[in-house]
Design an enzyme around this catalytic site. Structure first.
Site, PDB file in Angstrom:
ATOM      1  N   HIS A  19       8.327  40.715 -12.821  1.00 21.07           N
ATOM      2  CA  HIS A  19       8.698  39.422 -13.443  1.00 21.07           C
ATOM      3  C   HIS A  19       7.534  38.458 -13.244  1.00 21.07           C
ATOM      4  CE1 HIS A  19      11.935  36.350 -14.544  1.00 21.07           C
ATOM      5  NE2 HIS A  19      10.781  35.699 -14.510  1.00 21.07           N
ATOM      6  N   HIS A  21       4.969  35.251 -15.167  1.00 22.63           N
ATOM      7  CA  HIS A  21       4.581  34.342 -16.250  1.00 22.63           C
ATOM      8  C   HIS A  21       3.058  34.218 -16.256  1.00 22.63           C
ATOM      9  CE1 HIS A  21       8.734  32.989 -16.956  1.00 22.63           C
ATOM     10  NE2 HIS A  21       8.863  33.218 -15.660  1.00 22.63           N
ATOM     11  N   LYS A 105      14.197  39.609 -22.951  1.00 20.38           N
ATOM     12  CA  LYS A 105      14.552  38.609 -21.943  1.00 20.38           C
ATOM     13  C   LYS A 105      15.586  37.647 -22.528  1.00 20.38           C
ATOM     14  CE  LYS A 105      14.411  36.201 -18.153  1.00 20.38           C
ATOM     15  NZ  LYS A 105      13.305  35.423 -17.619  1.00 20.38           N
ATOM     16  N   HIS A 142      18.122  35.878 -17.343  1.00 21.37           N
ATOM     17  CA  HIS A 142      18.068  34.667 -16.507  1.00 21.37           C
ATOM     18  C   HIS A 142      19.525  34.255 -16.305  1.00 21.37           C
ATOM     19  CE1 HIS A 142      16.202  30.774 -15.093  1.00 21.37           C
ATOM     20  NE2 HIS A 142      17.504  30.485 -15.170  1.00 21.37           N
ATOM     21  N   HIS A 180      15.315  37.375 -10.716  1.00 18.80           N
ATOM     22  CA  HIS A 180      15.167  36.380  -9.640  1.00 18.80           C
ATOM     23  C   HIS A 180      16.505  35.933  -9.059  1.00 18.80           C
ATOM     24  CE1 HIS A 180      15.896  33.854 -13.115  1.00 18.80           C
ATOM     25  NE2 HIS A 180      14.659  33.934 -13.545  1.00 18.80           N
ATOM     26  N   ASP A 253       8.199  36.189 -10.292  1.00 21.92           N
ATOM     27  CA  ASP A 253       8.463  34.987 -11.087  1.00 21.92           C
ATOM     28  C   ASP A 253       7.377  33.941 -10.864  1.00 21.92           C
ATOM     29  OD1 ASP A 253       9.729  33.455 -12.981  1.00 21.92           O
ATOM     30  OD2 ASP A 253      11.259  32.678 -11.632  1.00 21.92           O
TER      31      ASP A 253
HETATM   32  O1  DOR Z   1      11.190  28.011 -12.287  1.00 16.45           O
HETATM   33  C1  DOR Z   1      11.043  28.655 -13.310  1.00 16.45           C
HETATM   34  N1  DOR Z   1       9.906  28.598 -14.032  1.00 16.45           N
HETATM   35  N2  DOR Z   1      12.063  29.425 -13.717  1.00 16.45           N
HETATM   36  C2  DOR Z   1      12.023  30.056 -14.908  1.00 16.45           C
HETATM   37  O2  DOR Z   1      12.984  30.722 -15.232  1.00 16.45           O
HETATM   38  C3  DOR Z   1      10.877  29.880 -15.831  1.00 16.45           C
HETATM   39  C4  DOR Z   1       9.662  29.506 -15.089  1.00 16.45           C
HETATM   40  C5  DOR Z   1       8.539  29.017 -15.963  1.00 16.45           C
HETATM   41  O3  DOR Z   1       8.280  29.627 -17.011  1.00 16.45           O
HETATM   42  O4  DOR Z   1       7.880  28.051 -15.588  1.00 16.45           O
HETATM   43 ZN    ZN Z   2      10.659  33.671 -14.816  1.00 17.21          ZN
END
Ligand code: DOR
Ligand code: ZN
Length: 351
Positions: A19, A21, A105, A142, A180, A253
């Site tokens: 997971h 970003h 997702k 999520h 998460h 995450d």
């Molecule tokens: O805290 C978070 N940030 N939770 C998420 O689900 C997305 C993520 C983000 O993309 O910044």
């Molecule tokens: Zn995430």
């Protein structure tokens, strides 16, 4: 005095981050190297602006990620598509045929960063979920309700007890990763469910509780969604992560936001941990006397759930006190990591 009976080094199979970003453009170039240094593969989240909703968009995004990794990297980005009210069942068939897309997702609309295009009602995606079940495509969830009147600390437990139960009941063969997880309720649900239901756990949810956000003042770099919960929940997550159950595996995450967006009157949600992800997990497992369980959690269980072979090679951590930088370059801005202002007790070596 240091306990000389404690292991000084730890070698793991090269792990996967299920997971992550990575953002796009200059932000992508700034962060991807941190993950590629530690992990063989990462499941890349699709919440860009605009979101990655088609196989063609994911293919183009994957090329940008590979370019940002540089010519020599062996890092393999595993892609996801963003599920919307308008996702066509045909897209599921294309994902099933794709060699680089591993999941859809599911963001409930409004649950978190860039989730405006998410699903506004579960029934809107029932035909697509049915197609995913039929094609064996994984759903990453999520798991939070979005009703603004619901207490932010209760949103996951209510989602687990409602929408998630319904999905599992109506699509009993669908493979689901509850992303998460932050609560005992979610950990218990996943433990009790069939082998097609698994969960990722972040380092911040293993290391911190909700009081940490308010210790000595407000700490924006500990703010993410789902938000950190009470200590009892942290303990339940540690227990699940170190239980030896193959249902729980590593997903950081890591979610980079510019320093200005975090340290603001309305700060963005997301913790950046890629610069020391394995070290943070090692600390959490070590503190609960289960460092021997980290290899399976980080390098085996996730790959098995996704039907992937283990990565070739290993990574080695050594017991060493060090302090990561307080910030890193992030395009024309800066990014502040979760670890700001503290030291770590493990460090990955670049052997
Ligand atoms: O805290 C978070 N940030 N939770 C998420 O689900 C997305 C993520 C983000 O993309 O910044
Ligand atoms: Zn995430």
């Amino acid at each position: 005095m240091q306990d000389t009976t404690l292991p000084k080094t730890l070698t793991l199979g090269r792990p996967d981050d299920f997971h992550l970003h990575l953002r796009d453009n200059a932000a992508l170039s700034a962060v991807v190297g941190f993950t590629a240094r530690q992990f063989g593969r990462a499941l890349v989240m699709p919440n860009l602006k605009p979101p990655v909703t088609t196989v063609a968009m994911a293919a183009a995004y994957r090329e940008r990620i590979l370019l940002a990794c540089g010519a020599n990297a062996t890092f393999d980005p595993l892609m996801t598509l963003y599920l919307t009210d308008n996702t066509a069942a045909d897209e599921v068939a294309r994902v099933a045929e794709s060699e680089f897309i591993y999941a859809f997702k599911y963001y409930p609309a409004g649950a978190t960063t860039n989730s405006d295009s998410g699903v506004s009602a579960l029934k809107n995606v029932y035909a697509v979920l049915e197609a995913m079940q039929r094609h064996g495509v994984i759903l990453c969830v999520h798991g939070e309700v979005t009703d603004p009147s619901t207490d932010v600390f209760d949103r996951e437990a209510i989602f687990v007890d409602g929408a998630l139960q319904h999905i599992v009941r109506d699509f009993p063969a669908l493979k689901i990763v509850v992303e998460h997880i932050t609560t005992k309720e979610a950990a218990d649900f996943v433990t009790a469910a069939g082998p097609n239901i698994a969960a990722t756990i972040t380092p911040q949810h293993l290391l911190y509780n909700r009081t940490s956000i308010f210790t000595g003042g407000i700490r924006p770099h500990l703010y993410c969604l789902p938000i950190l919960k009470r200590e009892t929940h942290r303990q339940a997550l540690l227990k699940a992560a170190s239980s030896g159950s193959s249902k729980f595996f590593l997903g950081t995450d890591s979610a980079p936001h510019a320093k200005n967006a975090k340290e603001a009157c309305c700060g963005a949600a997301g913790c950046f941990t890629s610069h020391a992800a394995l070290e943070l997990y090692a600390e959490a497992f070590d503190a609960s006397n289960s460092i021997d369980k980290l290899d399976d959690f980080a390098s085996r269980f996730g790959a098995a759930f996704y039907g992937l072979p283990r990565n070739a090679g290993t990574v080695t951590l050594q017991r060493e006190t060090w302090t990561p930088p307080d910030d890193f370059a992030f395009g024309s801005e800066k990014i502040v990591p979760l670890t700001v202002g503290r030291s770590l007790g493990w460090r990955m070596t670049d052997l």
